[in-house]
Design a protein around this motif. Structure first.
Motif, PDB file in Angstrom:
ATOM      1  N   UNK A   1       0.778  -0.989  -0.228  1.00 19.61           N
ATOM      2  CA  UNK A   1       0.391   0.097   0.119  1.00 19.61           C
ATOM      3  C   UNK A   1       0.805   1.354   0.090  1.00 19.61           C
ATOM      4  N   UNK A   2       2.270   1.124   0.925  1.00 16.15           N
ATOM      5  CA  UNK A   2       2.464   2.886   0.743  1.00 16.15           C
ATOM      6  C   UNK A   2       3.585   2.415   0.213  1.00 16.15           C
ATOM      7  N   UNK A   3       4.384   1.446  -1.023  1.00 19.92           N
ATOM      8  CA  UNK A   3       4.549   1.063  -2.247  1.00 19.92           C
ATOM      9  C   UNK A   3       3.877   2.606  -3.279  1.00 19.92           C
ATOM     10  N   UNK A   4       3.008   1.791  -3.414  1.00 21.20           N
ATOM     11  CA  UNK A   4       1.651   2.157  -4.114  1.00 21.20           C
ATOM     12  C   UNK A   4       1.028   3.532  -4.294  1.00 21.20           C
ATOM     13  N   UNK A   5       0.821   3.565  -3.330  1.00 18.89           N
ATOM     14  CA  UNK A   5       0.523   5.139  -2.877  1.00 18.89           C
ATOM     15  C   UNK A   5       1.441   6.292  -3.322  1.00 18.89           C
ATOM     16  N   UNK A   6       2.655   5.901  -3.216  1.00 23.04           N
ATOM     17  CA  UNK A   6       3.600   6.665  -3.095  1.00 23.04           C
ATOM     18  C   UNK A   6       4.390   6.886  -4.169  1.00 23.04           C
ATOM     19  N   UNK A   7       4.004   5.607  -4.922  1.00 21.71           N
ATOM     20  CA  UNK A   7       4.996   5.414  -6.437  1.00 21.71           C
ATOM     21  C   UNK A   7       3.481   7.012  -7.728  1.00 21.71           C
ATOM     22  N   UNK A   8       2.027   6.516  -6.949  1.00 21.83           N
ATOM     23  CA  UNK A   8       0.916   6.652  -8.140  1.00 21.83           C
ATOM     24  C   UNK A   8       0.989   8.307  -6.835  1.00 21.83           C
ATOM     25  N   UNK A   9       1.123   8.951  -6.596  1.00 24.30           N
ATOM     26  CA  UNK A   9       1.548  10.374  -6.056  1.00 24.30           C
ATOM     27  C   UNK A   9       2.668  10.890  -6.868  1.00 24.30           C
ATOM     28  N   UNK A  10       4.271  11.058  -6.826  1.00 30.65           N
ATOM     29  CA  UNK A  10       5.040  10.723  -7.355  1.00 30.65           C
ATOM     30  C   UNK A  10       4.771  11.261  -8.859  1.00 30.65           C
ATOM     31  N   UNK A  11       4.139   9.915  -9.314  1.00 26.87           N
ATOM     32  CA  UNK A  11       3.431  10.272 -10.771  1.00 26.87           C
ATOM     33  C   UNK A  11       2.694  11.000 -11.229  1.00 26.87           C
ATOM     34  N   UNK A  12       1.545  11.374 -10.468  1.00 26.57           N
ATOM     35  CA  UNK A  12       0.203  12.740 -10.817  1.00 26.57           C
ATOM     36  C   UNK A  12       1.359  13.677 -10.430  1.00 26.57           C
ATOM     37  N   UNK A  13       2.201  13.996 -10.057  1.00 29.01           N
ATOM     38  CA  UNK A  13       2.445  15.266  -9.648  1.00 29.01           C
ATOM     39  C   UNK A  13       3.324  15.605 -10.889  1.00 29.01           C
ATOM     40  N   UNK A  14       3.941  14.594 -11.355  1.00 28.50           N
ATOM     41  CA  UNK A  14       4.843  14.632 -13.087  1.00 28.50           C
ATOM     42  C   UNK A  14       3.874  15.433 -13.716  1.00 28.50           C
ATOM     43  N   UNK A  15       2.716  14.142 -14.414  1.00 30.53           N
ATOM     44  CA  UNK A  15       2.168  14.187 -14.846  1.00 30.53           C
ATOM     45  C   UNK A  15       1.585  15.454 -14.614  1.00 30.53           C
ATOM     46  N   UNK A  16       0.602  16.101 -13.573  1.00 35.47           N
ATOM     47  CA  UNK A  16      -0.310  17.344 -13.298  1.00 35.47           C
ATOM     48  C   UNK A  16       1.361  18.309 -14.307  1.00 35.47           C
ATOM     49  N   UNK A  17       2.374  18.024 -13.634  1.00 38.30           N
ATOM     50  CA  UNK A  17       2.827  20.089 -14.129  1.00 38.30           C
ATOM     51  C   UNK A  17       3.207  19.211 -15.311  1.00 38.30           C
ATOM     52  N   UNK A  18       3.257  17.993 -16.148  1.00 36.59           N
ATOM     53  CA  UNK A  18       3.067  18.137 -17.683  1.00 36.59           C
ATOM     54  C   UNK A  18       2.069  18.620 -18.441  1.00 36.59           C
ATOM     55  N   UNK A  19       1.181  17.824 -18.369  1.00 40.35           N
ATOM     56  CA  UNK A  19      -0.526  18.688 -18.232  1.00 40.35           C
ATOM     57  C   UNK A  19      -0.682  20.174 -18.256  1.00 40.35           C
ATOM     58  N   UNK A  20      -0.268  20.400 -16.921  1.00 38.00           N
ATOM     59  CA  UNK A  20      -0.804  22.058 -17.127  1.00 38.00           C
ATOM     60  C   UNK A  20      -0.760  22.926 -18.040  1.00 38.00           C
ATOM     61  N   UNK A  21       1.017  22.745 -19.237  1.00 36.94           N
ATOM     62  CA  UNK A  21       0.677  23.287 -20.461  1.00 36.94           C
ATOM     63  C   UNK A  21      -0.431  23.088 -21.317  1.00 36.94           C
ATOM     64  N   UNK A  22      -1.096  22.384 -21.183  1.00 33.82           N
ATOM     65  CA  UNK A  22      -2.076  22.416 -22.494  1.00 33.82           C
ATOM     66  C   UNK A  22      -3.284  21.925 -21.411  1.00 33.82           C
ATOM     67  N   UNK A  23      -3.429  22.597 -20.986  1.00 33.65           N
ATOM     68  CA  UNK A  23      -5.791  22.573 -20.493  1.00 33.65           C
ATOM     69  C   UNK A  23      -5.063  23.131 -18.209  1.00 33.65           C
ATOM     70  N   UNK A  24      -5.856  24.061 -18.195  1.00 31.98           N
ATOM     71  CA  UNK A  24      -6.634  24.341 -17.069  1.00 31.98           C
ATOM     72  C   UNK A  24      -5.743  23.628 -15.932  1.00 31.98           C
TER      73      UNK A  24
END
Length: 462
Positions: A147-170
């Motif tokens: 659970x800890x590994x999964x949530x941590x990896x998913x959180x980091x991935x979500x932050x990185x994706x969000x940072x990139x998608x901010x250039x293309x969408x609200x």
């Protein structure tokens, strides 16, 4: 007068209770029943008005197909996830992906730990089966790590994706899509909400999106035991186990070899790699090599690939991820054991040796059994679909292997499937997620130890 019990009173209740008790008597049966209940519940929720954007509810077979694909972390879809389902419907799908990827028993155990409830021996045995472990020792500790590994990896991935998608969408849309794709890709589900079945085609040359996606897929496909070993190894607490060494080495070999072959075959293909720069071609080759390891994400048109490339992807999908991971397939360790057995036979050796350690003969037999069961399932399903569907054989084989490996890649057949075809693919996704041996143990009767051995005979092989 004394009332006489009839079959419709307590007798029926006792019969039903005994039948249900026998149904969940073994961990494999409980796993099969648990996944089936989650799928049916998810299908029912997807048919409710708040889950879809259409005026009328989806057909039950389509809702069931989507629920099975999400719970079995496959990614094959009969309707576009980004446009057909509402935000509520997408969140239902995302929840099924998370529960299906980590395992419903892992989630149930997490809640039990939070509520400080004691985990029974039977629940530990089911967890052992769910996480594909050889013993129950340390199983609760492993669940916490999962659970800890999964949530941590998913959180980091979500932050990185969000940072990139901010250039293309609200901002709100970027955060939502970042979180959705991080959970989907880590769990090797392959669901995307980019719209129009596009997956990551618009980001084929984007280094950040491609690298983050591949890392999420690889980390989700290695297995939580390997992740735990890597964390402990980094802290210098222990050496890597044989299992981790096999998983890491074979995963690396498959990824690099697959990428090299795909790059060679597709380099001049005008429908896929030819318009791309060399750096983009490398990214696309590695993405198409990593994704068949049960993730189902594509950055080029799968139908536009050359047949040689499509066949390479079929092989990669059949092998799949590693034991105890969010992925499917026969698993990297199974494939390694088979290769080791062939090498040992060619060299005239009696034992299969991996990293200077002998592999028990029972493990080789199990690897052979899993492979033959899986191969048989794929053959039978392909033969049936070749009768029910009016499409090319390679396209049908690709679809069936993708379903069994819980991959989610498609050459375009999914949306054209007949009702019979959808049922076959649903069954393949279900069997692929649980594994052929788990289903065999669940449906079969437990046999006692044999009291004798037959005389040895000889047959001519080869």
């Amino acid at each position: 007068m004394r009332k006489v019990k009839s079959l419709s009173d307590d007798g029926v209740v006792d019969v039903v209770r005994k039948w249900f008790s026998s149904l969940i008597a073994s961990p494999p049966r409980l796993l099969v029943l648990g996944f089936a209940m989650i799928i049916l519940l998810g299908a029912g929720l997807l048919m409710l008005p708040f889950s879809h954007t259409q005026d009328s509810a989806p057909r039950f077979i389509d809702a069931l197909f989507t629920a099975t694909s999400a719970t079995c972390v496959t990614g094959l879809v009969v309707v576009d996830t980004g446009t057909y389902w509402t935000t509520a419907g997408q969140l239902i799908i995302l929840t099924m992906i998370q529960v299906g990827g980590l395992g419903f028993m892992t989630m149930a155990t997490l809640f039990a730990i939070i509520l400080k409830r004691r985990i029974s021996l039977k629940e530990r045995l089911v967890l052992q089966e769910s996480l594909n472990q050889t013993s129950i020792e340390g199983i609760i500790r492993l669940v916490r790590k999962v659970v800890v590994y999964a949530l941590t990896i998913e959180l980091v991935g979500a932050i990185l994706f969000t940072a990139r998608f901010l250039f293309d969408m609200p901002v709100g849309e970027a955060m939502y899509k970042g979180a959705f794709h991080a959970v989907s890709f880590f769990n090797n589900a392959g669901f995307d909400i980019m719209g129009d079945y596009r997956s990551l085609v618009d980001y084929v040359g984007d280094p950040l999106v491609n690298i983050v996606t591949m890392l999420l897929i690889i980390l989700g496909g290695l297995g939580f035991v390997v992740l735990s070993d890597l964390v402990d190894f980094r802290n210098m607490k222990r050496k890597l186990s044989l299992h981790s060494k096999v998983v890491l080495s074979m995963s690396g070999i498959l990824i690099v070899t697959g990428a090299a072959l795909i790059l060679i075959f597709e380099y001049t293909n005008g429908k896929t790699f030819a318009p791309l720069g060399f750096g983009e071609k490398l990214l696309a080759a590695f993405m198409q090599s990593v994704s068949p390891r049960t993730a189902g994400v594509n950055s080029v048109d799968i139908a536009g690939l050359r047949q040689a490339t499509q066949f390479i992807i079929i092989i990669l999908m059949f092998i799949g991820a590693s034991p105890g991971s969010t992925g499917g397939g026969i698993k990297t360790t199974t494939f390694t054991a088979l290769v080791g057995a062939v090498v040992a036979m060619v060299r005239g050796k009696e034992d299969v040796v991996l990293f200077k350690m002998r592999l028990a003969q029972e493990r080789v037999y199990k690897a052979l059994t899993v492979t033959l069961f899986a191969f048989g399932l794929v053959i039978v399903a392909t033969m049936i679909l070749s009768t029910t569907e009016d499409h090319q054989f390679l396209m049908i084989l690709f679809e069936v292997t993708s379903a069994f490996g819980t991959v989610g890649l498609s050459m375009g057949l999914t949306g054209d499937l007949t009702v019979a075809g959808k049922i076959i693919i649903i069954l393949m996704m279900f069997m692929g997620r649980l594994g052929p041996l788990t289903l065999t143990y669940a449906l079969g009767r437990k046999q006692g130890r044999a009291l004798y051995r037959h005389a040895e005979g000889k047959i001519i092989i080869g």
